[in-house]
Write a protein that holds these residues in place. Structure first.
Motif, PDB file in Angstrom:
ATOM      1  N   THR A   4       8.919   2.507  -6.847  1.00 55.26           N
ATOM      2  CA  THR A   4       9.552   3.062  -5.278  1.00 55.26           C
ATOM      3  C   THR A   4      11.028   2.615  -4.909  1.00 55.26           C
ATOM      4  OG1 THR A   4       9.774   0.390  -5.172  1.00 55.26           O
ATOM      5  CG2 THR A   4       7.537   1.927  -4.298  1.00 55.26           C
ATOM      6  N   SER A   5      11.316   2.875  -3.601  1.00 58.55           N
ATOM      7  CA  SER A   5      13.264   2.598  -3.823  1.00 58.55           C
ATOM      8  C   SER A   5      13.877   2.229  -2.577  1.00 58.55           C
ATOM      9  CB  SER A   5      13.927   3.337  -4.767  1.00 58.55           C
ATOM     10  OG  SER A   5      13.822   4.869  -3.410  1.00 58.55           O
ATOM     11  N   GLY A   6      14.898   1.469  -2.302  1.00 59.66           N
ATOM     12  CA  GLY A   6      15.040   1.160  -1.388  1.00 59.66           C
ATOM     13  C   GLY A   6      15.314  -0.640  -0.959  1.00 59.66           C
ATOM     14  N   GLY A  37      10.091  -8.342  -3.815  1.00 69.17           N
ATOM     15  CA  GLY A  37       9.442  -7.213  -2.829  1.00 69.17           C
ATOM     16  C   GLY A  37       8.254  -6.467  -3.888  1.00 69.17           C
ATOM     17  N   CYS A  38       8.317  -6.417  -5.434  1.00 69.19           N
ATOM     18  CA  CYS A  38       7.290  -6.196  -5.765  1.00 69.19           C
ATOM     19  C   CYS A  38       5.778  -7.026  -6.222  1.00 69.19           C
ATOM     20  CB  CYS A  38       8.006  -5.369  -6.944  1.00 69.19           C
ATOM     21  SG  CYS A  38       9.168  -4.308  -7.229  1.00 69.19           S
ATOM     22  N   THR A  77       0.776  -1.516  -0.063  1.00 70.10           N
ATOM     23  CA  THR A  77      -0.067  -0.463   0.111  1.00 70.10           C
ATOM     24  C   THR A  77       0.780   1.227   0.000  1.00 70.10           C
ATOM     25  OG1 THR A  77      -1.721  -0.785   1.139  1.00 70.10           O
ATOM     26  CG2 THR A  77      -1.654   1.383   1.071  1.00 70.10           C
ATOM     27  N   VAL A  78       0.528   2.420  -0.487  1.00 69.21           N
ATOM     28  CA  VAL A  78       1.190   3.609  -0.840  1.00 69.21           C
ATOM     29  C   VAL A  78       0.352   4.546  -0.643  1.00 69.21           C
ATOM     30  CG1 VAL A  78       2.425   5.092  -2.438  1.00 69.21           C
ATOM     31  CG2 VAL A  78       3.099   2.831  -2.701  1.00 69.21           C
ATOM     32  N   THR A  79       0.354   4.980   0.337  1.00 69.67           N
ATOM     33  CA  THR A  79      -0.158   6.182   0.869  1.00 69.67           C
ATOM     34  C   THR A  79      -0.049   7.533   0.919  1.00 69.67           C
ATOM     35  OG1 THR A  79      -1.392   5.127   2.991  1.00 69.67           O
ATOM     36  CG2 THR A  79      -0.878   7.042   2.828  1.00 69.67           C
ATOM     37  N   PRO A 137       8.854  -1.568   5.206  1.00 65.65           N
ATOM     38  CA  PRO A 137      10.233  -1.063   6.514  1.00 65.65           C
ATOM     39  C   PRO A 137      11.474  -0.578   5.264  1.00 65.65           C
ATOM     40  CG  PRO A 137       8.844  -2.699   7.435  1.00 65.65           C
ATOM     41  CD  PRO A 137       8.077  -2.896   5.952  1.00 65.65           C
ATOM     42  N   GLY A 138      11.505   0.579   4.677  1.00 66.76           N
ATOM     43  CA  GLY A 138      12.932   0.162   4.551  1.00 66.76           C
ATOM     44  C   GLY A 138      12.429   0.918   3.106  1.00 66.76           C
ATOM     45  N   VAL A 139      11.081   1.024   2.362  1.00 70.19           N
ATOM     46  CA  VAL A 139      11.040   1.427   0.788  1.00 70.19           C
ATOM     47  C   VAL A 139       9.887   2.461   1.209  1.00 70.19           C
ATOM     48  CG1 VAL A 139       9.750   0.558  -1.354  1.00 70.19           C
ATOM     49  CG2 VAL A 139      10.641  -0.689   0.878  1.00 70.19           C
TER      50      VAL A 139
END
Length: 229
Positions: A153-155, A199-200, A65-67, A116-118
């Protein structure tokens, strides 16, 4: 809510990250709500508007989820004759259907992820649209062009999520008159393509969008952008 809101057949939906989501709202067939045709009028005719996120916009693809806390679409300088303008009379009225037209691409910032971390950033482009249809409840439809919304996303996970990956897409929402009026997208489905490594959510082909936008009149701040029959 790339002719001026000249709103005929409101966030392409655009992901509101979409909720607006997509008001020369006159004659944009690809922004039509899928509802029974009836008369629709958007006022004040000829006024420019902006839409500003109220609360947060969320996009969910798979388990991710991206907020985003900030999102807006601003009218183009009137001298350019572009988007985010209620059409001049009589084009602000459709006796048998929606009123809609071009919308400047919404921008998104201050975005976080559930991983976390993304971290995440969103870029929008192309010709978006918004249309509204009066009825017992006022429906809205935001359209976004092919590839007009790209989330990266990155990280710890590097992913690219492209909305409307192969064709323009429509996002269904609801309009509520008020001071200011509201354009809301609730669990709206948006087709996506996800690329990346570990993770994607690469198997996801759809994202769920939630957002509410406050639509304000920038020509006359004392007026309200209103949809009637």
């Amino acid at each position: 809510m790339s002719r001026s809101m000249s709103l005929r057949a409101v966030l392409a939906a655009s992901a509101g990250l979409a909720s607006v989501a997509a008001l020369s709202l006159a004659g944009t067939a690809n922004a039509r709500p899928d509802v029974a045709a009836g008369p629709t009028t958007v006022t004040p005719a000829g006024h420019y508007f902006k839409a500003t996120l109220s609360g947060k916009a969320t996009f969910k693809a798979g388990s991710v989820t991206v907020t985003c806390a900030v999102s807006t679409t601003q009218p183009t300088n009137p001298a350019s004759g572009a988007a985010n303008q209620v059409p001049a009379a009589p084009n602000n009225t459709n006796p048998a259907g929606p009123v809609g037209g071009p919308l400047n691409p919404p921008t998104y910032s201050s975005c976080t992820t559930s991983m976390p971390g993304v971290s995440a950033t969103i870029a929008t482009s192309g010709s978006w649209g918004i249309a509204v249809q009066h009825g017992d409840a006022v429906s809205a439809k935001l359209t976004m062009p092919t590839g007009g919304f790209v989330l990266k996303t990155s990280g710890l996970a590097t992913c690219t999520v492209t909305a409307a990956p192969t064709a323009e897409a429509s996002i269904s929402g609801a309009w509520t008159n008020g001071a200011p009026s509201r354009l809301a997208f609730t669990n709206a489905a948006v087709p996506v393509k996800v690329e990346g490594g570990f993770g994607c959510p690469t198997s996801s082909t759809s994202s769920t969008f939630n957002a509410t936008y406050l639509v304000t009149d920038v020509t006359d701040p004392g007026s309200q952008i209103t949809v009637s029959g």
